[in-house]
Enzyme design. Structure first.
Site, PDB file in Angstrom:
ATOM      1  N   ASN A   1      -0.512  -3.913  -5.986  1.00 39.65           N
ATOM      2  CA  ASN A   1      -0.993  -3.936  -4.598  1.00 39.65           C
ATOM      3  C   ASN A   1      -0.965  -5.338  -4.002  1.00 39.65           C
ATOM      4  OD1 ASN A   1      -3.255  -5.072  -5.908  1.00 39.65           O
ATOM      5  ND2 ASN A   1      -4.561  -4.402  -4.225  1.00 39.65           N
TER       6      ASN A   1
ATOM      7  N   LYS B   1       3.309   1.373  -3.882  1.00 39.20           N
ATOM      8  CA  LYS B   1       2.653   0.641  -4.977  1.00 39.20           C
ATOM      9  C   LYS B   1       3.380   0.761  -6.319  1.00 39.20           C
ATOM     10  CE  LYS B   1      -2.117   0.587  -3.309  1.00 39.20           C
ATOM     11  NZ  LYS B   1      -3.525   0.899  -3.626  1.00 39.20           N
TER      12      LYS B   1
ATOM     13  N   GLY C   1     -16.706   2.598  -1.871  1.00 38.44           N
ATOM     14  CA  GLY C   1     -15.341   2.072  -1.988  1.00 38.44           C
ATOM     15  C   GLY C   1     -15.093   0.877  -1.082  1.00 38.44           C
TER      16      GLY C   1
ATOM     17  N   ASP D   1      -6.654  -3.995  -7.133  1.00 39.40           N
ATOM     18  CA  ASP D   1      -7.530  -2.810  -7.013  1.00 39.40           C
ATOM     19  C   ASP D   1      -8.358  -2.684  -8.291  1.00 39.40           C
ATOM     20  OD1 ASP D   1      -6.571  -1.950  -4.531  1.00 39.40           O
ATOM     21  OD2 ASP D   1      -5.053  -0.638  -5.409  1.00 39.40           O
TER      22      ASP D   1
ATOM     23  N   THR E   1       0.836  -1.198   0.000  1.00 38.27           N
ATOM     24  CA  THR E   1       0.000   0.000   0.000  1.00 38.27           C
ATOM     25  C   THR E   1       0.874   1.252   0.000  1.00 38.27           C
ATOM     26  OG1 THR E   1      -1.962   1.018   0.998  1.00 38.27           O
ATOM     27  CG2 THR E   1      -0.389   0.057   2.530  1.00 38.27           C
TER      28      THR E   1
ATOM     29  N   ASP F   1      -1.032  16.361 -16.911  1.00 35.79           N
ATOM     30  CA  ASP F   1      -0.077  15.399 -17.479  1.00 35.79           C
ATOM     31  C   ASP F   1      -0.486  13.951 -17.264  1.00 35.79           C
ATOM     32  OD1 ASP F   1       1.437  17.435 -18.219  1.00 35.79           O
ATOM     33  OD2 ASP F   1       3.063  17.137 -16.781  1.00 35.79           O
TER      34      ASP F   1
HETATM   35  P1  NAP Z   1      -3.166   9.372  -5.310  1.00 31.29           P
HETATM   36  O1  NAP Z   1      -2.384   8.551  -6.268  1.00 31.29           O
HETATM   37  O2  NAP Z   1      -2.477  10.242  -4.313  1.00 31.29           O
HETATM   38  O3  NAP Z   1      -4.190  10.269  -6.185  1.00 31.29           O
HETATM   39  C1  NAP Z   1      -5.050  11.192  -5.571  1.00 31.29           C
HETATM   40  C2  NAP Z   1      -5.908  11.857  -6.636  1.00 31.29           C
HETATM   41  O4  NAP Z   1      -6.822  12.735  -5.942  1.00 31.29           O
HETATM   42  C3  NAP Z   1      -5.123  12.727  -7.634  1.00 31.29           C
HETATM   43  O5  NAP Z   1      -5.751  12.677  -8.877  1.00 31.29           O
HETATM   44  C4  NAP Z   1      -5.274  14.132  -7.009  1.00 31.29           C
HETATM   45  O6  NAP Z   1      -5.181  15.172  -7.966  1.00 31.29           O
HETATM   46  C5  NAP Z   1      -6.696  14.053  -6.508  1.00 31.29           C
HETATM   47  N1  NAP Z   1      -6.961  15.032  -5.465  1.00 31.29           N
HETATM   48  C6  NAP Z   1      -6.436  15.057  -4.210  1.00 31.29           C
HETATM   49  N2  NAP Z   1      -6.944  16.132  -3.537  1.00 31.29           N
HETATM   50  C7  NAP Z   1      -7.772  16.781  -4.390  1.00 31.29           C
HETATM   51  C8  NAP Z   1      -8.582  17.954  -4.288  1.00 31.29           C
HETATM   52  N3  NAP Z   1      -8.638  18.666  -3.156  1.00 31.29           N
HETATM   53  N4  NAP Z   1      -9.322  18.308  -5.358  1.00 31.29           N
HETATM   54  C9  NAP Z   1      -9.292  17.589  -6.503  1.00 31.29           C
HETATM   55  N5  NAP Z   1      -8.535  16.485  -6.676  1.00 31.29           N
HETATM   56  C10 NAP Z   1      -7.781  16.079  -5.626  1.00 31.29           C
HETATM   57  O7  NAP Z   1      -4.134   8.440  -4.425  1.00 31.29           O
HETATM   58  P2  NAP Z   1      -4.826   7.080  -4.867  1.00 31.29           P
HETATM   59  O8  NAP Z   1      -3.984   5.947  -4.448  1.00 31.29           O
HETATM   60  O9  NAP Z   1      -5.253   7.195  -6.276  1.00 31.29           O
HETATM   61  O10 NAP Z   1      -6.109   7.065  -3.903  1.00 31.29           O
HETATM   62  C11 NAP Z   1      -7.222   7.917  -4.129  1.00 31.29           C
HETATM   63  C12 NAP Z   1      -8.355   7.493  -3.185  1.00 31.29           C
HETATM   64  O11 NAP Z   1      -8.758   6.175  -3.518  1.00 31.29           O
HETATM   65  C13 NAP Z   1      -7.951   7.450  -1.708  1.00 31.29           C
HETATM   66  O12 NAP Z   1      -9.015   7.937  -0.934  1.00 31.29           O
HETATM   67  C14 NAP Z   1      -7.747   5.973  -1.452  1.00 31.29           C
HETATM   68  O13 NAP Z   1      -8.010   5.603  -0.095  1.00 31.29           O
HETATM   69  C15 NAP Z   1      -8.814   5.381  -2.358  1.00 31.29           C
HETATM   70  N6  NAP Z   1      -8.547   3.997  -2.748  1.00 31.29           N
HETATM   71  C16 NAP Z   1      -9.520   3.097  -2.487  1.00 31.29           C
HETATM   72  C17 NAP Z   1      -9.329   1.783  -2.824  1.00 31.29           C
HETATM   73  C18 NAP Z   1     -10.412   0.797  -2.490  1.00 31.29           C
HETATM   74  O14 NAP Z   1     -10.134  -0.405  -2.479  1.00 31.29           O
HETATM   75  N7  NAP Z   1     -11.633   1.241  -2.259  1.00 31.29           N
HETATM   76  C19 NAP Z   1      -8.159   1.363  -3.453  1.00 31.29           C
HETATM   77  C20 NAP Z   1      -7.186   2.315  -3.759  1.00 31.29           C
HETATM   78  C21 NAP Z   1      -7.395   3.642  -3.381  1.00 31.29           C
HETATM   79  P3  NAP Z   1      -3.743  15.771  -8.438  1.00 31.29           P
HETATM   80  O15 NAP Z   1      -3.303  14.839  -9.532  1.00 31.29           O
HETATM   81  O16 NAP Z   1      -4.080  17.122  -8.906  1.00 31.29           O
HETATM   82  O17 NAP Z   1      -2.866  15.747  -7.216  1.00 31.29           O
END
Ligand code: NAP
Length: 292
Positions: A95, A74, A254, A110, A70, A163
């Site tokens: 993952n 990843k 989720g 995932d 995690t 990007d």
């Molecule tokens: P990540 O790689 O850090 O990506 C986060 C994304 O959220 C990016 O696109 C970021 O935009 C955007 N973001 C963050 N704050 C924002 C804001 N204030 N306004 C608009 N966009 C915003 O994280 P990730 O691993 O993809 O995880 C994202 C979410 O999915 C988390 O909550 C995580 O817990 C959840 N998740 C759930 C599962 C599940 O099994 N249910 C699995 C994986 C992840 P920028 O590109 O502009 O920074």
């Protein structure tokens, strides 16, 4: 303390991440092993980025049967593995790792877990217009499986450069010959994209605890013909999902994806069908106990 006897025959599965204090994976997996009478145990390890290579070598040397990966490992773990499943390679993130006699192979459950969670609710994305918010790791997994399944895609992300979103769109166009629209995450573009959307997926971290009062979508843009999937699982009912329900939309949390990604990892390590309902129940129980 685990309420089982650990012996020299017990198989060990693990999680590496940083932090790992609030992970739900141990309760999901250990409950599943117990239910099926499997001599397995699942343990989390907090591993800093500097120690990742040493930890991966250590897990190989200790002959664990597999492990989950995690945040923040990843992507960075990929060069340390011996092989990658094609989906993990495309998504560019791992993952789940399976240890085959010292050979570590990486998977992305995932991505498949997201699709399973949809299909379980009888939501078929093939031929549908799907709007995905975000371009991080979760968004990449989600958009790739949606394109593979035959959905039409629009991605909205907040970065002005966009990007990452364009990079995903390019990959999908190369692999599936599909044009993916990429827009900046602004209310006017969102309103336009949602006019023709069948499904909305929030794959950003907006709305995640402790910022549970936030939503990436203004409530007035939600409508009853939409299916809304929020990949955020903490809280289980995000503000987006509550407002979507109030608008009469079908919603998927989720937590379903979380349970399915765990179930798919479980099946790779044990070769047995996972007790998905139990795994989900344990994750919900743990989340609800934290909300008290
Ligand atoms: P990540 O790689 O850090 O990506 C986060 C994304 O959220 C990016 O696109 C970021 O935009 C955007 N973001 C963050 N704050 C924002 C804001 N204030 N306004 C608009 N966009 C915003 O994280 P990730 O691993 O993809 O995880 C994202 C979410 O999915 C988390 O909550 C995580 O817990 C959840 N998740 C759930 C599962 C599940 O099994 N249910 C699995 C994986 C992840 P920028 O590109 O502009 O920074």
């Amino acid at each position: 303390m685990p309420d089982k006897e650990i012996s020299g025959k017990t198989k060990i599965c693990a999680l590496i991440g940083d932090p790992v204090e609030h992970t739900m994976s141990p309760v999901m997996h250990n409950a599943a092993y117990k239910k099926l009478g499997l001599d397995y145990v699942y343990v989390p390890f907090r591993v800093s980025p500097e120690q990742l290579a040493a930890a991966v070598d250590g897990l190989r040397a200790l002959n664990v049967c597999g492990f989950n990966v995690t945040i923040p490992h990843k992507v960075s773990i990929i060069p340390m593995l011996d092989g990658l499943d094609p989906l993990a390679e495309k998504v560019g993130a791992v993952n789940t790792v399976v240890n085959n006699d010292g050979e570590l192979r990486g998977y992305n459950t995932d991505a498949d877990g997201f699709l399973k969670a949809m299909l379980e609710r009888e939501v078929e994305p093939a031929g549908k217009n799907v709007v995905v918010l975000g371009a991080g790791g979760a968004a990449r997994a989600v958009t790739y499986v949606l394109a593979d399944r035959g959905a039409g895609l629009t991605i909205l992300n907040r970065q002005e450069e966009l990007d990452w979103a364009e990079n995903i769109a390019e990959l999908i166009s190369e692999d599936f010959g599909k044009v993916v629209r990429v827009l900046e995450l602004r209310d006017e573009y969102l309103a336009e994209a949602l006019q023709i959307a069948d499904i909305l997926v929030n794959a950003t971290s907006v709305g995640m605890s402790p910022a549970g009062d936030e939503s990436p979508v203004p409530a007035e843009l939600l409508k009853n013909s939409l299916i809304v999937f929020d990949v955020v699982y903490n809280p289980i009912n995000t503000r987006l999902l509550n407002e979507a329900k109030a608008a009469g939309a079908q919603t998927i949390s989720g937590i379903d994806m979380l349970a399915w990604q765990g179930a798919l990892a479980f099946e790779k390590w044990t070769g047995q069908a996972a007790p998905i309902d139990l795994m989900k129940k344990e994750a919900v129980k743990m989340l609800e106990s934290h909300e008290d």
